[in-house]
Design a protein around this motif. Sequence first.
Motif, PDB file in Angstrom:
ATOM      1  N   TRP A  29       1.053  -1.538   0.153  1.00  0.00           N
ATOM      2  CA  TRP A  29       0.078  -0.029  -0.374  1.00  0.00           C
ATOM      3  C   TRP A  29       0.969   1.378   0.066  1.00  0.00           C
ATOM      4  O   TRP A  29       2.128   1.101   0.447  1.00  0.00           O
ATOM      5  N   TYR A  38      -4.143   6.061   2.446  1.00  0.00           N
ATOM      6  CA  TYR A  38      -3.505   4.514   2.436  1.00  0.00           C
ATOM      7  C   TYR A  38      -4.199   4.268   1.747  1.00  0.00           C
ATOM      8  O   TYR A  38      -5.447   4.252   0.668  1.00  0.00           O
ATOM      9  N   GLU A  39      -3.263   3.821   0.007  1.00  0.00           N
ATOM     10  CA  GLU A  39      -4.498   4.184  -1.394  1.00  0.00           C
ATOM     11  C   GLU A  39      -3.477   2.764  -2.129  1.00  0.00           C
ATOM     12  O   GLU A  39      -2.272   1.973  -1.536  1.00  0.00           O
ATOM     13  N   GLN A  40      -4.063   2.042  -2.977  1.00  0.00           N
ATOM     14  CA  GLN A  40      -4.011   0.585  -3.642  1.00  0.00           C
ATOM     15  C   GLN A  40      -2.845   0.635  -4.617  1.00  0.00           C
ATOM     16  O   GLN A  40      -1.643   0.034  -3.834  1.00  0.00           O
ATOM     17  N   ASN A  41      -2.378   2.181  -5.143  1.00  0.00           N
ATOM     18  CA  ASN A  41      -1.995   2.085  -6.350  1.00  0.00           C
ATOM     19  C   ASN A  41      -1.144   4.277  -6.311  1.00  0.00           C
ATOM     20  O   ASN A  41      -2.081   4.654  -5.985  1.00  0.00           O
TER      21      ASN A  41
END
Length: 84
Positions: free
Chosen positions: A15, A31-34
């Motif tokens: 993340w 928080y972001e995945q990409n």
Amino acid sequence: MEKYYITIESAHDDWLKVDLEDHNGDRTTVYEQNLEQAINYARNWCKEADERRKQKEIMSKAIAECIELDRIAGITSGYRDCLD
């Protein structure tokens, strides 16, 4: 000129941690995945800076008015409310 502080760094489990601060001093962390999602979130959050400031001003004014109404009604004592 408006300044924004944006930090994107690796977090846990692949993340990305996104730390943001706008020109009004508001801060947030998400928080972001990409990277694409991180940049999109940051872009939208920065676009909303002035609206967030207006909303905070409205909320602060409403709270101040509630405090004044409580004082007038006699349900506050010093710096504490008497609702305990």
